[in-house]
Enzyme design. Sequence first.
Site, short mmCIF file in Angstrom:
data_model
loop_
_atom_site.label_atom_id
_atom_site.label_comp_id
_atom_site.label_asym_id
_atom_site.label_seq_id
_atom_site.Cartn_x
_atom_site.Cartn_y
_atom_site.Cartn_z
N CYS A 151 39.72 -2.30 48.09
CA CYS A 151 39.23 -0.70 48.14
C CYS A 151 40.09 0.19 47.30
O CYS A 151 39.86 1.31 46.85
CB CYS A 151 39.34 -0.30 49.43
SG CYS A 151 41.01 0.02 50.24
N GLU B 213 47.38 -9.85 64.23
CA GLU B 213 46.33 -9.89 65.42
C GLU B 213 46.82 -9.33 66.54
O GLU B 213 46.06 -8.74 67.24
CB GLU B 213 46.01 -11.26 65.60
CG GLU B 213 45.25 -11.93 64.16
CD GLU B 213 44.69 -13.22 64.66
OE1 GLU B 213 43.58 -13.63 65.13
OE2 GLU B 213 45.58 -14.28 64.61
S1 FES Z 1 39.94 -2.74 52.27
FE1 FES Z 1 41.54 -1.37 51.68
S2 FES Z 1 43.13 -2.80 51.24
FE2 FES Z 1 41.81 -4.16 52.00
#
Ligand code: FES
Length: 1277
Positions: free
Chosen positions: A122, A1209
């Site tokens: 992203c 997790e």
């Molecule tokens: S989706 Fe933002 S770093 Fe993985």
Amino acid sequence: MSLQGAAGPEELIFYVNGRKIIEKNADPEQMLLSYLRKRLRLTGTKYGCGGGGCGACTVMISTYEPALKKIRHYSANACLLPICSLYGAAVTTVEGVGSTKTRVHPVQERLAKCHGSQCGFCTPGMVMSIYTLLRNHPEPTSEQMIAALAGNLCRCTGYRPILDACKTFCKESICCQRKTNEKCCLDHEDDLFDKEEKVSTRLFSTDEFQPLDPTQELIFPPELMRMAENQPKRTLFFHGERMTWISPVSLNELLDLKAAYPKAPLLVGNTSVGPEMKFRGVFHPIVIAPARIPDLNMVKCTDDGLTLGAACSLSLVKDILTNAMAEFPEEKTKVFSAVLQQLRTLGGEQIRNIASLGGNIISRKSTSDLNPILAASNCMLNLASRGRKRQIPLSDIFADGVGNNTITPEEILVSVRIPHSRKGEYVSAFRQAPRRENALPVTNAGMRVLFEEGTDTIKDLSIFYGGAVSTTVCAKQTCRTLIGRHWNKQMLDEACRLVLKEIALPGSDNGEKVDYKKTLIVSFFYRFFLEVSQSLKTMDPCHYPGIPMEYRSVLQDFKTKMPQSIQIYQDTELSQSPQDPVGRPIMHQSGIKHATGEAVYVDDLPSVDGELFLAVVTSSRAHAKIVSIDTSEALKGPGVFDIITAHDVPATNEFYYSDDPEIIFARNKVICVGQIVCAVVADSDDHAKQAAAKVKIEYEVLEPVILTIEEAIQHNSFFEPKRKLEQGNVDRAFETVDNIIEGEIRIGGQEHFYIETQSVLVVPKGEDNEMDVYVSTQHPAIIQEMVAASLGVPANRIMCHVKRVGGAFGGKLLKAGLLASVAAVAANKTSRAVRLILSRGDDMLITGGRHPFIGKYKVGFMNDGRIRAVDAKYYINGGCTPDESVLVAEVSLLKMDNAYKIPNLRCWAYACKTNLPSNTAFRGFGFPQSALVTETWITGVADKIGLSPEKIREINMYKENEQTHFKQKLDPQNLIRCWNECMEKSAYYSRKTAVNEFNKQNHWKKKGIAIVPMKFPFGLGTRYLSQAAALVHIYTDGSVLLTHGGIEMGQGIHTKMIQVASRELNIPMSCIHFCETSTTTVPNACASVGSAGTDVNGMAVKDACQTLLKRLQPIINKNPKGTWNDWIKEAFEQSVSLSATGYFRGYNENMDWEKGEGQPFTYFLYGAACSEVEINCLTGDHKNLRTDIVMDIGCSINPAVDIGQGIGEAGLFLGCSVFFALRDAVTRVRNERGLKKTFALNSPLTAEQIRASCADDFTDMMANNESASSTPQTTSV
Ligand code: FES
Ligand SMILES: Cc1cc2nc3c(=O)[nH]c(=O)nc-3n(C[C@H](O)[C@H](O)[C@H](O)COP(=O)(O)OP(=O)(O)OC[C@H]3O[C@@H](n4cnc5c(N)ncnc54)[C@H](O)[C@@H]3O)c2cc1C
Ligand code: FES
């Protein structure tokens, strides 16, 4: 007007990163994203969703307006931008912002150094959103920053580190705003921990940052300025394979075109037409792009309001209204203010920058946030067609309810008039969406009332709703009836009754939402009533009482503010060598490359000669016999090469890892919607997809069709084995307890939504059946195994390569293997390289996700809160194939005790076999679900005996050396420490008192607080699953190449492995390189799962490095003052091997399910989290106000990465503290209203559920409303 008017093919001229692009064959169907990635090989801009929803494809567009001599920079989603719309524009992509080869831009540098990237997929989109903001506002406010990022999703970081980077650019100092002694609480780190503990709060150092220097940015291309200024605008025509684009320059020309092609849409932002074409199969042979016509871009301010051109972008509308707010007295700007309120949360900034006002209105979507408020405010539409101009009220386009379009196909919207508000007029807009920003509304509303002068007598009333039916609706009758009434309680009661009767929602809307929408319809009106009542009081305090003090807070909406945070971690010992990086907050090794877009993911690999693209054809039936597959039409499609079915699989099509198979291609029958039946390979992605849509499959439905857990139970449809654990004597214990509660909680499934969709590129090497498989997976060895088995070749011919993965969360294991096999079968048949990149829609359809879960429990306990007996059953919806469902069920049993000692316990777990896409591993792997069930009955016990949930937790928590329900020993000392520390650091009790105080003073807003402990057992249940290997080469120049079996999917494993190797070899990290994970270097590597990758691979890396160091030791001893390079040179000359493998056998873990005993885990992590929330009881809207997390994770190799990851997790489960804080808030509402004490809340705890649980007069109205009976169309699976 005819299409022949175009003289020859038009050249499309625009710039990308300062480079001129002349496209002679511009195809109107081509979006900028694919053009950048495929044509220009600029792969930094990513595909995440293709529909404007994720921001991974964000770029900056710059245009020049000659009349104003102004350059406009704005962010946009490349996936929705047709290249034809870019004539004369300059595009800047992440590559144009900076690179490691030229200069890394401060935005890129700070995102990386503040640890704002994990998987990094992203990150380029984030960079572009921030960069664009800084181009327009070099010193932005935090509000602007938050708004700029609202259209960007990140699935890894939880946004905190991204915002840390953003804050460094903001003008104002961002602090807790709770200053005491001139010091922000975030500076009080000394006070936060005991003096003897050496702790740190610094994850990065701002001293390293380059300053932002706006003079260094790419300039707007002078040639484009000249073009805009000197070249007369002329009509542009672009002809593609199937579509023609016409961009006229005058209104008359546009009207002629519309008369000639009435069906052609006017394309401005393409945010409505684009998704329809992409996702709903709508096709337009001709589109008309009117954005360059001055009349459609006009902005006119008159005495009675504003007139805005229909092509004005929503961002421009926002700016104009903001300016107008400052210019005109408040009395005149109530409409503007209400429209602005909606614009702030409509889409993300990228959408608002390109979406047009006219497009939003004319699309007449039910979810339009503008139409209800514009209609209620008496806005007018200026329409034109050839030879005709007219003005109509906007509200007329929804006249008489659904779909009665009074605008003719030849007519276009030229402009919109938004009036000033008048004296005695009140206008408001409301909206409730699943998420505050960038989410379509569930319901929205626009309301306006005008009073007779100086009175509270209604002269005119207008109420419009969106989201209710298929378009905006008006409560016309209601408004008419209420004219002449006073603004008082009687009017309110009648209004609610009337409006509910008038706005008839179709009962077939999706289930409960109908009731929610109805509740919102009346709740919004009530809110309007309160607002106006209060305003009347402000106007005339003597006559109007206003609203009670405790009602006022509901008039303020929750706003998204820049969050504040502090992270405290145990620092390294002073005695640790400064060169030793272990335990330090080192930046992710790919951080800078993530931010510059240079990090390579599968689909970024350059195309291979002759490469084909694959699109899958999936089943549209849940359980059916395949009668026939007709591929004839598909094969005729342009560029289609072949169609691949089960018959083309040379060897294994069904993999039997247990009794039921995992299947590559459906053969004879399908067992879920979304099952792959066949695949098309073609010369382009688009051609493959177009042809796939033409494959016709005939089915014969088979019975039974099992979708839900209940149906599976009814049909006794389970994957074997069923599992059970038991300790003590449960039945006897139930006979002796004071109280028993029984209940059930449903926990919904979840999409992985890894931001990089499943991707694979298979390249046949041309000899000996060898194939290179580049794949986005957590488990290359299983891909190799499945591909080899499907092709019937030995595994040694299949080379799997994984550089990095754009997020996985458990979703890229077996499913990736099946998809790789599909591509490999196609590559084998065609002898060509085959690329398969799933579209987001296909990915979500095909791959399954987290298991929907039902937990049923019976709990016996004493009056003092001691829990003596638990009998629980867990059902998980496994879908149509086993995958890892039984394992998930097992883990849910093993971890169900969470932090509690339950002396008599019996629990069962069943993996249901249904006709849903097969569900699979997902972060937490059954633990978050079964522990949520546990925490639910803990609160149930608390409710029953009137003690607080935290007391019940404390009473039943593991306290001393004990054993779990499967007889594994544990020492809970650190659990108790975490709990106490969390209590203390969060100031739990004093905040609980403050919450009580707040709740006493606020009726429609309530707060809640909860603290939850956590025990997370670490382990994979059996030794061989945690074995690991590494391979370390030292080259004669001293550089080291490291590899191991772990996969980099954002968790920073390679960074940590380099830290480990650096410590072991005692050389700087910069000497060590990691290239890729591959089956050629480390064979048979276990999957990177269960937060175990670093632990086990770290052991292997350490082993390899120690082997090497041992070999070097005699040379070092002989020349202790020598350098690393001296020793390596010497070692080579002495024929000492400079390559070593390292191996870790795995932890000695085992579990005997027959006996229900074992040591399936190696150690336990502990933690506790406290969250405080606030809810709006009228809408269910909610906000997390603060979370404190304390965790014991042993020695962190890299605190920055670990904190960023939420400690793997384990930390995920602690998110449930928000769930229980919300439950607490809802409980307080219910207690205040004397409602039933016990109530069930399911997960996810949506605004809808919160609203429904805060029962009041409005929800009662739903129950009594005759049209309230709604038939759910969606089913909880
Ligand atoms: S989706 Fe933002 S770093 Fe993985
Ligand atoms: C990710 C995403 C999130 C969104 N979130 C929201 C949200 O929260 N709230 C909300 O209200 N909307 C939302 N939208 C919808 C968005 O606001 C509309 O799609 C947009 O305003 C339409 O404008 P456009 O210029 O892109 O229209 P286009 O797609 O270019 O055109 C849309 C339609 O309008 C017609 N049209 C356009 N201009 C004229 C004109 N001048 N005369 C006659 N007909 C015309 C076209 O013929 C076409 O049929 C979202 C969209 C996306 C993709
Ligand atoms: S917004 Fe364009 S790919 Fe998601």
